[in-house]
Design a protein around this motif. Sequence first.
Motif, PDB file in Angstrom:
ATOM      1  N   GLU A   8      -3.594  33.843  64.432  1.00 16.24           N
ATOM      2  CA  GLU A   8      -4.420  35.160  64.407  1.00 16.24           C
ATOM      3  C   GLU A   8      -3.327  36.142  63.950  1.00 16.24           C
ATOM      4  OE1 GLU A   8      -7.271  36.251  67.170  1.00 16.24           O
ATOM      5  OE2 GLU A   8      -7.658  33.777  67.293  1.00 16.24           O
ATOM      6  N   LEU A   9      -2.513  36.288  64.920  1.00 16.50           N
ATOM      7  CA  LEU A   9      -1.193  37.288  64.479  1.00 16.50           C
ATOM      8  C   LEU A   9      -0.669  37.334  63.123  1.00 16.50           C
ATOM      9  CD1 LEU A   9       0.672  39.450  65.870  1.00 16.50           C
ATOM     10  CD2 LEU A   9       1.940  37.651  66.647  1.00 16.50           C
ATOM     11  N   PHE A  40       9.006  34.462  60.318  1.00 20.52           N
ATOM     12  CA  PHE A  40       8.560  33.638  61.581  1.00 20.52           C
ATOM     13  C   PHE A  40       7.127  34.398  61.747  1.00 20.52           C
ATOM     14  CE2 PHE A  40      12.967  32.308  63.199  1.00 20.52           C
ATOM     15  CZ  PHE A  40      13.165  31.368  62.143  1.00 20.52           C
ATOM     16  N   VAL A  41       6.908  35.531  62.038  1.00 19.91           N
ATOM     17  CA  VAL A  41       5.993  36.143  62.735  1.00 19.91           C
ATOM     18  C   VAL A  41       4.607  35.873  61.468  1.00 19.91           C
ATOM     19  CG1 VAL A  41       4.529  38.102  63.098  1.00 19.91           C
ATOM     20  CG2 VAL A  41       6.796  37.929  63.785  1.00 19.91           C
ATOM     21  N   GLU A  42       4.867  35.862  60.377  1.00 21.48           N
ATOM     22  CA  GLU A  42       3.842  35.334  59.490  1.00 21.48           C
ATOM     23  C   GLU A  42       3.514  33.775  59.278  1.00 21.48           C
ATOM     24  OE1 GLU A  42       4.386  37.315  55.641  1.00 21.48           O
ATOM     25  OE2 GLU A  42       4.282  39.491  56.478  1.00 21.48           O
ATOM     26  N   GLN A  43       4.412  33.200  59.728  1.00 19.46           N
ATOM     27  CA  GLN A  43       4.213  31.479  59.652  1.00 19.46           C
ATOM     28  C   GLN A  43       3.538  31.326  61.099  1.00 19.46           C
ATOM     29  OE1 GLN A  43       8.045  30.067  58.901  1.00 19.46           O
ATOM     30  NE2 GLN A  43       8.025  30.706  56.751  1.00 19.46           N
ATOM     31  N   PRO A  96      -5.760  37.820  73.631  1.00 20.63           N
ATOM     32  CA  PRO A  96      -5.698  39.151  73.383  1.00 20.63           C
ATOM     33  C   PRO A  96      -5.928  39.464  71.923  1.00 20.63           C
ATOM     34  CG  PRO A  96      -3.547  37.906  74.278  1.00 20.63           C
ATOM     35  CD  PRO A  96      -4.716  36.877  73.717  1.00 20.63           C
ATOM     36  N   GLU A  97      -5.993  40.821  71.507  1.00 18.86           N
ATOM     37  CA  GLU A  97      -6.521  41.182  70.342  1.00 18.86           C
ATOM     38  C   GLU A  97      -5.448  41.952  69.647  1.00 18.86           C
ATOM     39  OE1 GLU A  97      -9.726  43.716  70.430  1.00 18.86           O
ATOM     40  OE2 GLU A  97     -10.787  42.427  71.478  1.00 18.86           O
ATOM     41  N   VAL A  98      -5.385  41.785  68.304  1.00 19.88           N
ATOM     42  CA  VAL A  98      -4.390  42.854  67.279  1.00 19.88           C
ATOM     43  C   VAL A  98      -5.288  43.612  66.599  1.00 19.88           C
ATOM     44  CG1 VAL A  98      -2.778  42.692  65.556  1.00 19.88           C
ATOM     45  CG2 VAL A  98      -2.673  40.901  67.477  1.00 19.88           C
TER      46      VAL A  98
END
Length: 100
Positions: A8-9, A40-43, A96-98
Amino acid sequence: MENSFPDELAAEARARRGSLRLSQRELAELAGVSERFVRFVEQGKRTVQLDSLLALLDTLGLELRVQTRTSAAARALAGPRAGSELRANNELRDAPEVRP
C-alpha cells in the motif's frame, strides 16, 4: 487477499510522485535520500530505514500514522470485554494509514 502495508505504501508513493510529476531521481534529491531508496519504497521492499522513509513521505506531502489495531493481540491486551467495543469502534483500523 488484502494488500500488505509495504504494498500500500509503495502504491501511494508511486501515485503521489506521479501526480507531482517528479522522477525518482528528482524525488530522491529533494528528500535527501538515494534514488535506490526511492525504488525500494516504490517496489514495496519490506525493510527500509525509518528516517529515510519519513523524509521521503514528508517530501511527497504524505504522513505515516500509527493506530490501534483490531487484531486478536490488541483485543487480548484490552481484555475480554473490550473485543466487542473494539469491533464497534470505526476509528480503529487494521493497518497504519498513509494519507496525502
